[in-house]
Every structure is written in C-alpha cells, then in structure tokens.
Design a protein around this motif. Structure first.
Motif, PDB file in Angstrom:
ATOM      1  N   LEU A 177       1.439 -12.149 -14.237  1.00 29.04           N
ATOM      2  CA  LEU A 177       1.646 -13.540 -14.184  1.00 29.04           C
ATOM      3  C   LEU A 177       0.446 -13.983 -13.460  1.00 29.04           C
ATOM      4  O   LEU A 177      -0.199 -13.430 -12.624  1.00 29.04           O
ATOM      5  N   GLU A 178       0.160 -15.355 -13.977  1.00 30.91           N
ATOM      6  CA  GLU A 178      -0.784 -16.103 -13.036  1.00 30.91           C
ATOM      7  C   GLU A 178      -0.032 -16.937 -12.007  1.00 30.91           C
ATOM      8  O   GLU A 178      -0.508 -17.051 -10.935  1.00 30.91           O
ATOM      9  N   TYR A 179       1.198 -17.230 -12.188  1.00 30.61           N
ATOM     10  CA  TYR A 179       1.933 -18.151 -11.375  1.00 30.61           C
ATOM     11  C   TYR A 179       3.416 -17.958 -11.450  1.00 30.61           C
ATOM     12  O   TYR A 179       3.808 -17.821 -12.782  1.00 30.61           O
ATOM     13  N   ILE A 180       4.380 -18.050 -10.640  1.00 26.67           N
ATOM     14  CA  ILE A 180       5.917 -18.037 -10.779  1.00 26.67           C
ATOM     15  C   ILE A 180       6.299 -18.787  -9.594  1.00 26.67           C
ATOM     16  O   ILE A 180       5.998 -18.824  -8.521  1.00 26.67           O
ATOM     17  N   ASN A 181       7.147 -19.785  -9.957  1.00 25.24           N
ATOM     18  CA  ASN A 181       7.880 -20.645  -9.147  1.00 25.24           C
ATOM     19  C   ASN A 181       9.296 -20.084  -8.779  1.00 25.24           C
ATOM     20  O   ASN A 181       9.503 -19.046  -9.328  1.00 25.24           O
ATOM     21  N   SER A 182       9.974 -20.543  -7.962  1.00 25.93           N
ATOM     22  CA  SER A 182      11.337 -20.051  -7.424  1.00 25.93           C
ATOM     23  C   SER A 182      12.316 -19.713  -8.376  1.00 25.93           C
ATOM     24  O   SER A 182      13.138 -18.971  -8.465  1.00 25.93           O
ATOM     25  N   THR A 183      12.311 -20.855  -9.500  1.00 25.79           N
ATOM     26  CA  THR A 183      13.250 -20.772 -10.697  1.00 25.79           C
ATOM     27  C   THR A 183      12.781 -19.561 -11.597  1.00 25.79           C
ATOM     28  O   THR A 183      13.564 -18.670 -11.838  1.00 25.79           O
TER      29      THR A 183
ATOM     30  N   GLU B  48      -8.079 -11.617  -6.345  1.00 29.61           N
ATOM     31  CA  GLU B  48      -8.194 -12.664  -5.370  1.00 29.61           C
ATOM     32  C   GLU B  48      -6.798 -13.281  -4.996  1.00 29.61           C
ATOM     33  O   GLU B  48      -6.794 -14.165  -4.232  1.00 29.61           O
ATOM     34  N   ASP B  49      -5.647 -12.798  -5.652  1.00 31.39           N
ATOM     35  CA  ASP B  49      -4.389 -13.526  -5.768  1.00 31.39           C
ATOM     36  C   ASP B  49      -3.416 -12.860  -4.905  1.00 31.39           C
ATOM     37  O   ASP B  49      -2.710 -11.951  -5.357  1.00 31.39           O
ATOM     38  N   GLU B  50      -3.816 -12.607  -3.384  1.00 31.05           N
ATOM     39  CA  GLU B  50      -2.719 -11.866  -2.276  1.00 31.05           C
ATOM     40  C   GLU B  50      -1.236 -12.343  -2.758  1.00 31.05           C
ATOM     41  O   GLU B  50      -0.328 -11.666  -2.437  1.00 31.05           O
ATOM     42  N   ASP B  51      -1.136 -13.606  -2.911  1.00 30.59           N
ATOM     43  CA  ASP B  51       0.359 -14.149  -2.971  1.00 30.59           C
ATOM     44  C   ASP B  51       1.117 -13.462  -4.153  1.00 30.59           C
ATOM     45  O   ASP B  51       2.247 -13.060  -4.299  1.00 30.59           O
TER      46      ASP B  51
ATOM     47  N   LYS C   8       4.493 -11.018  -4.196  1.00 33.01           N
ATOM     48  CA  LYS C   8       5.507 -11.245  -5.033  1.00 33.01           C
ATOM     49  C   LYS C   8       5.986 -10.398  -5.665  1.00 33.01           C
ATOM     50  O   LYS C   8       7.065  -9.774  -5.871  1.00 33.01           O
ATOM     51  N   GLY C   9       4.921  -9.387  -6.024  1.00 31.41           N
ATOM     52  CA  GLY C   9       5.414  -8.097  -6.608  1.00 31.41           C
ATOM     53  C   GLY C   9       6.211  -7.106  -5.780  1.00 31.41           C
ATOM     54  O   GLY C   9       7.055  -6.351  -5.938  1.00 31.41           O
ATOM     55  N   ARG C  10       5.649  -7.153  -4.389  1.00 32.72           N
ATOM     56  CA  ARG C  10       6.326  -6.286  -3.309  1.00 32.72           C
ATOM     57  C   ARG C  10       7.638  -6.817  -3.055  1.00 32.72           C
ATOM     58  O   ARG C  10       8.599  -5.953  -2.667  1.00 32.72           O
ATOM     59  N   PHE C  11       8.085  -8.047  -3.123  1.00 31.89           N
ATOM     60  CA  PHE C  11       9.116  -8.521  -2.886  1.00 31.89           C
ATOM     61  C   PHE C  11      10.047  -8.420  -3.891  1.00 31.89           C
ATOM     62  O   PHE C  11      11.317  -7.697  -3.783  1.00 31.89           O
ATOM     63  N   PHE C  12       9.749  -8.457  -5.360  1.00 30.82           N
ATOM     64  CA  PHE C  12      10.420  -7.768  -6.305  1.00 30.82           C
ATOM     65  C   PHE C  12      10.809  -6.308  -6.291  1.00 30.82           C
ATOM     66  O   PHE C  12      12.021  -5.855  -6.398  1.00 30.82           O
ATOM     67  N   SER C  13       9.846  -5.504  -6.030  1.00 36.09           N
ATOM     68  CA  SER C  13      10.016  -4.252  -5.730  1.00 36.09           C
ATOM     69  C   SER C  13      11.018  -3.796  -4.503  1.00 36.09           C
ATOM     70  O   SER C  13      11.949  -2.967  -4.667  1.00 36.09           O
ATOM     71  N   LEU C  14      11.041  -4.584  -3.404  1.00 37.76           N
ATOM     72  CA  LEU C  14      12.059  -4.484  -2.386  1.00 37.76           C
ATOM     73  C   LEU C  14      13.372  -4.828  -2.667  1.00 37.76           C
ATOM     74  O   LEU C  14      14.216  -4.175  -2.514  1.00 37.76           O
TER      75      LEU C  14
END
Length: 74
Positions: free
Chosen positions: A10-16, A49-52, A56-62
């Motif tokens: 992904l390059e970007y993902i919003n809350s939806t 360069e995209d730490e965000d 987000k991946g770590r959030f998904f995994s958790l």
C-alpha cells in the motif's frame, strides 16, 4: 497449495480502508484456520521512508494476532 501467501503493498490507506482491509484479512485467516490447511503467511511491504505504513502493518498484525513479514522497499 502448500503455502498461502497474502501480499500487501500500500502507498496509503485511510480509516475506512483500514477497516475493510482488516475485515478481509480476518476472513481469509479464519477460512484458512478452519480448513487446517498448510502454511500461511502475510507479507507487508512498506517504503523505506514511510514509517507510518510500517506502523500500520504492526497495528494490523497486533489486531489480528498474526505474525507479519515486513519487507522494506528501497
């Protein structure tokens, strides 16, 4: 297949989009676990360069309780 691999780039993902993607991955893993099939892995690609996106991946995994393979794109 001997192994099922989910590739997420992904390059970007919003809350939806986050909610939809979490739901989709949850369904895929649920089906996989119910069938007791062979190996299963999730590869999460992120730009160097995209730490965000890495976070987000770590959030998904958790949230899903699944280990992800984090792959840096240089």
């Amino acid at each position: 297949a001997d192994i099922t691999t989910v590739e997420i780039r992904l390059e970007y993902i919003n809350s939806t989009g986050t909610a939809y993607l979490l739901n989709l991955i949850h369904k895929i893993t649920y089906i996989h676990l119910q069938k007791n099939t062979k190996k299963f892995k999730i590869n999460w690609y992120y730009n160097d360069e995209d730490e965000d996106m890495l976070e987000k991946g770590r959030f998904f995994s958790l949230d899903l309780g699944l280990p992800f393979n984090y792959i840096k794109i240089i």
